[in-house]
Write an enzyme that holds these catalytic residues in place. Structure first.
Site, PDB file in Angstrom:
ATOM      1  N   ASP A  33       0.861  -1.187   0.000  1.00  0.00           N
ATOM      2  CA  ASP A  33       0.000   0.000   0.000  1.00  0.00           C
ATOM      3  C   ASP A  33       0.893   1.232   0.000  1.00  0.00           C
ATOM      4  O   ASP A  33       1.901   1.263   0.713  1.00  0.00           O
ATOM      5  CB  ASP A  33      -0.921  -0.010   1.237  1.00  0.00           C
ATOM      6  N   SER A 127     -16.680  -4.411  -9.565  1.00  0.00           N
ATOM      7  CA  SER A 127     -17.723  -3.588  -8.961  1.00  0.00           C
ATOM      8  C   SER A 127     -19.020  -3.756  -9.728  1.00  0.00           C
ATOM      9  O   SER A 127     -19.016  -4.001 -10.946  1.00  0.00           O
ATOM     10  CB  SER A 127     -17.263  -2.134  -9.048  1.00  0.00           C
ATOM     11  N   TYR A 152     -14.674   5.548 -13.312  1.00  0.00           N
ATOM     12  CA  TYR A 152     -14.389   4.513 -12.306  1.00  0.00           C
ATOM     13  C   TYR A 152     -14.953   3.165 -12.765  1.00  0.00           C
ATOM     14  O   TYR A 152     -14.252   2.157 -12.830  1.00  0.00           O
ATOM     15  CB  TYR A 152     -14.989   4.913 -10.940  1.00  0.00           C
ATOM     16  N   LYS A 156     -13.209  -0.568 -14.213  1.00  0.00           N
ATOM     17  CA  LYS A 156     -13.512  -1.930 -13.743  1.00  0.00           C
ATOM     18  C   LYS A 156     -13.917  -2.820 -14.921  1.00  0.00           C
ATOM     19  O   LYS A 156     -13.546  -3.990 -14.984  1.00  0.00           O
ATOM     20  CB  LYS A 156     -14.616  -1.894 -12.676  1.00  0.00           C
ATOM     21  N   GLY A 299     -23.125  10.532 -12.845  1.00  0.00           N
ATOM     22  CA  GLY A 299     -22.449   9.239 -12.786  1.00  0.00           C
ATOM     23  C   GLY A 299     -23.202   8.186 -11.986  1.00  0.00           C
ATOM     24  O   GLY A 299     -22.837   7.013 -12.013  1.00  0.00           O
ATOM     25  N   ASP A 300     -24.249   8.589 -11.251  1.00  0.00           N
ATOM     26  CA  ASP A 300     -25.011   7.619 -10.455  1.00  0.00           C
ATOM     27  C   ASP A 300     -25.933   6.785 -11.343  1.00  0.00           C
ATOM     28  O   ASP A 300     -26.602   7.323 -12.221  1.00  0.00           O
ATOM     29  CB  ASP A 300     -25.899   8.350  -9.433  1.00  0.00           C
TER      30      ASP A 300
HETATM   31  C1  UD1 Z   1     -20.193   3.170  -6.430  1.00  0.00           C
HETATM   32  C2  UD1 Z   1     -20.299   1.849  -7.119  1.00  0.00           C
HETATM   33  C3  UD1 Z   1     -19.831   0.749  -6.191  1.00  0.00           C
HETATM   34  C4  UD1 Z   1     -18.448   1.067  -5.663  1.00  0.00           C
HETATM   35  C5  UD1 Z   1     -18.446   2.427  -5.001  1.00  0.00           C
HETATM   36  C6  UD1 Z   1     -17.040   2.797  -4.624  1.00  0.00           C
HETATM   37  C7  UD1 Z   1     -22.208   2.024  -8.608  1.00  0.00           C
HETATM   38  C8  UD1 Z   1     -23.608   1.600  -8.840  1.00  0.00           C
HETATM   39  N1  UD1 Z   1     -21.665   1.564  -7.477  1.00  0.00           N
HETATM   40  O1  UD1 Z   1     -21.104   3.150  -5.398  1.00  0.00           O
HETATM   41  O2  UD1 Z   1     -19.762  -0.448  -6.908  1.00  0.00           O
HETATM   42  O3  UD1 Z   1     -18.075   0.112  -4.721  1.00  0.00           O
HETATM   43  O4  UD1 Z   1     -18.909   3.391  -5.916  1.00  0.00           O
HETATM   44  O5  UD1 Z   1     -16.993   4.080  -4.103  1.00  0.00           O
HETATM   45  O6  UD1 Z   1     -21.581   2.693  -9.373  1.00  0.00           O
HETATM   46  N2  UD1 Z   1     -25.600   9.353  -1.888  1.00  0.00           N
HETATM   47  C9  UD1 Z   1     -26.304  10.448  -1.454  1.00  0.00           C
HETATM   48  N3  UD1 Z   1     -25.620  11.417  -0.788  1.00  0.00           N
HETATM   49  C10 UD1 Z   1     -24.278  11.341  -0.538  1.00  0.00           C
HETATM   50  C11 UD1 Z   1     -23.565  10.211  -1.002  1.00  0.00           C
HETATM   51  C12 UD1 Z   1     -24.258   9.222  -1.679  1.00  0.00           C
HETATM   52  O7  UD1 Z   1     -27.508  10.542  -1.643  1.00  0.00           O
HETATM   53  O8  UD1 Z   1     -23.728  12.283   0.054  1.00  0.00           O
HETATM   54  C13 UD1 Z   1     -26.319   8.298  -2.605  1.00  0.00           C
HETATM   55  C14 UD1 Z   1     -25.832   8.085  -4.015  1.00  0.00           C
HETATM   56  O9  UD1 Z   1     -26.503   8.901  -4.921  1.00  0.00           O
HETATM   57  C15 UD1 Z   1     -26.144   6.605  -4.195  1.00  0.00           C
HETATM   58  C16 UD1 Z   1     -26.001   6.005  -2.799  1.00  0.00           C
HETATM   59  O10 UD1 Z   1     -26.083   7.104  -1.902  1.00  0.00           O
HETATM   60  O11 UD1 Z   1     -27.462   6.452  -4.603  1.00  0.00           O
HETATM   61  C17 UD1 Z   1     -24.708   5.296  -2.584  1.00  0.00           C
HETATM   62  O12 UD1 Z   1     -23.643   6.152  -3.002  1.00  0.00           O
HETATM   63  P1  UD1 Z   1     -22.118   5.796  -2.710  1.00  0.00           P
HETATM   64  O13 UD1 Z   1     -21.970   5.331  -1.317  1.00  0.00           O
HETATM   65  O14 UD1 Z   1     -21.301   6.942  -3.173  1.00  0.00           O
HETATM   66  O15 UD1 Z   1     -21.834   4.539  -3.595  1.00  0.00           O
HETATM   67  P2  UD1 Z   1     -22.133   4.305  -5.158  1.00  0.00           P
HETATM   68  O16 UD1 Z   1     -21.820   5.494  -5.951  1.00  0.00           O
HETATM   69  O17 UD1 Z   1     -23.472   3.653  -5.288  1.00  0.00           O
END
Ligand code: UD1
Length: 341
Positions: A33, A127, A152, A156, A299-300
């Site tokens: 790391d 992922s 990202y 993957k 990106g979501d």
């Molecule tokens: C993404 C990847 C996942 C990966 C991760 C690594 C996808 C579907 N998933 O997760 O495989 O392991 O990144 O970082 O691409 N949210 C909010 N407010 C916030 C933060 C997040 O509403 O402040 C929501 C996001 O819009 C999402 C959910 O919470 O719907 C989860 O978000 P997050 O924890 O960032 O993970 P992903 O982007 O889903």
């Protein structure tokens, strides 16, 4: 002694996997790391929790020379678990080249080394982001991969392609590609967990930091076509993910794999909305969260959750923890951090 090299061993999933390796196997562990998004404190925590020692190296896997000079000294490496990568969806949207450069160069270098040294077992952190906005839910490993929504996710997808072609070219080389859904929570001891160096981008650390007044939570969109308008994800406890790596390792070492490259979804199979995740946290912590509803995040994907039956059957793996337990463990870890500061 047979050695497992773990890249990104000071990181979130890497550190929890080293704990599983040290407590459930007799392998020697060597972690690599460069602390780009972690600290050495993770190693101290692993040693305290397990009472066991392991070796650690600090260098950048994009440096091919370093891989050769540092790793060729290690005897009897029988497997590599490759976690080290950049992992933020929004950061990758802002800095795509950084993601392609880091995530793919390191993978390439490591695979080249593994091939040269005849290290035939390789586990790759993939992922659910490889599915993009999938046509069918839950997604199985055979669900068609759509265009990635972020660099990202694209790294993957490309990473999986690279490994697939390496496995095709060398039938003796064995790989498992583990498609994580949303790893959350912390070791049940409460003594190790997710520790992002900068402001976290992931939901659960933002939730726990908000609960202690160190962050503020915005829900990214409540106008999606889902049951409550917020995005749906498959949250899975990090120790369940770590356990799957140990099982995948034995799967390869004991030659139980049917093909030389196997792909598994690691999720619970439950789709959970952002608002449901927040209420689970509020319930287990007995704290009301102040959050606002904001706009959608670039990106979501809208919704993704796993069909995990293949991993259950082939790896003999079953996720153990409920959403409430995930949230409770994340909260316990946040409270440990508060006591330390
Ligand atoms: C993404 C990847 C996942 C990966 C991760 C690594 C996808 C579907 N998933 O997760 O495989 O392991 O990144 O970082 O691409 N949210 C909010 N407010 C916030 C933060 C997040 O509403 O402040 C929501 C996001 O819009 C999402 C959910 O919470 O719907 C989860 O978000 P997050 O924890 O960032 O993970 P992903 O982007 O889903």
């Amino acid at each position: 002694m047979q050695t497992i090299v773990v890249t990104g061993g000071a990181g979130y999933i890497g550190s929890h996997t080293i704990i599983e390796l040290l407590t459930k196997t007799n392998f020697k562990v060597v972690s690599i790391d460069n602390f780009s998004n972690s600290t050495e404190a993770a190693y101290k925590r692993i040693k305290e929790i397990t009472g066991k020692d392991f070796d650690a190296l600090n260098f950048d896997l994009c440096d091919e020379q370093q891989i050769h000079s540092q790793l060729s000294k290690i005897k009897d490496i029988i497997g590599i678990i490759h976690f080290a990568a950049f992992k933020s969806v929004p950061e990758s949207m802002a800095h795509p080249l950084l993601y392609y450069q880091n995530n793919l160069t390191s993978l390439n270098n490591l695979l080249k080394f593994a091939q040269e040294q005849k290290i035939m077992n390789f586990i790759f952190s993939s992922s659910c982001s490889v599915y993009g906005n999938a046509d069918e839910l839950p997604v199985t490993e055979n669900t068609a991969l759509k265009t990635a929504e972020s660099p990202y996710g694209h790294t993957k997808q490309i990473g999986e392609d690279i490994i697939n072609f390496v496995c095709k070219a060398d039938p003796a080389f064995n790989a498992v590609l583990l498609r994580y859904f949303n790893p959350v929570g912390a070791h049940l001891s409460g003594n190790i967990g997710e520790f992002p160096l900068n402001r976290p981008n992931n939901l659960v650390p933002i939730i726990t930091q908000t609960a202690v007044g160190k962050n503020s939570l915005t829900v990214f969109g409540n106008d999606f076509d889902t049951r409550d308008g917020s995005c749906i994800r498959d949250y899975i406890h990090v120790s369940d993910i770590a356990d799957a790596h140990v099982k995948a390792l034995y799967y390869l070492i004991e030659k139980k794999n049917k093909k030389n490259v196997s792909v598994f979804n690691l999720g619970t199979g439950n789709g959970v909305s952002v608002l449901e995740a927040i209420s689970s946290f509020e319930k287990v912590s007995d704290k009301k969260l102040n959050y606002t509803i904001g706009s959608r995040r670039e990106g979501d994907v809208v919704a993704v959750y796993a069909d995990n039956s293949l991993a259950k059957k082939e790896l003999n793996w079953t996720p153990k923890y409920s959403l409430d337990e995930m949230m409770a463990s994340a909260w316990k870890w946040q409270q440990t951090l508060e006591k330390e500061n």
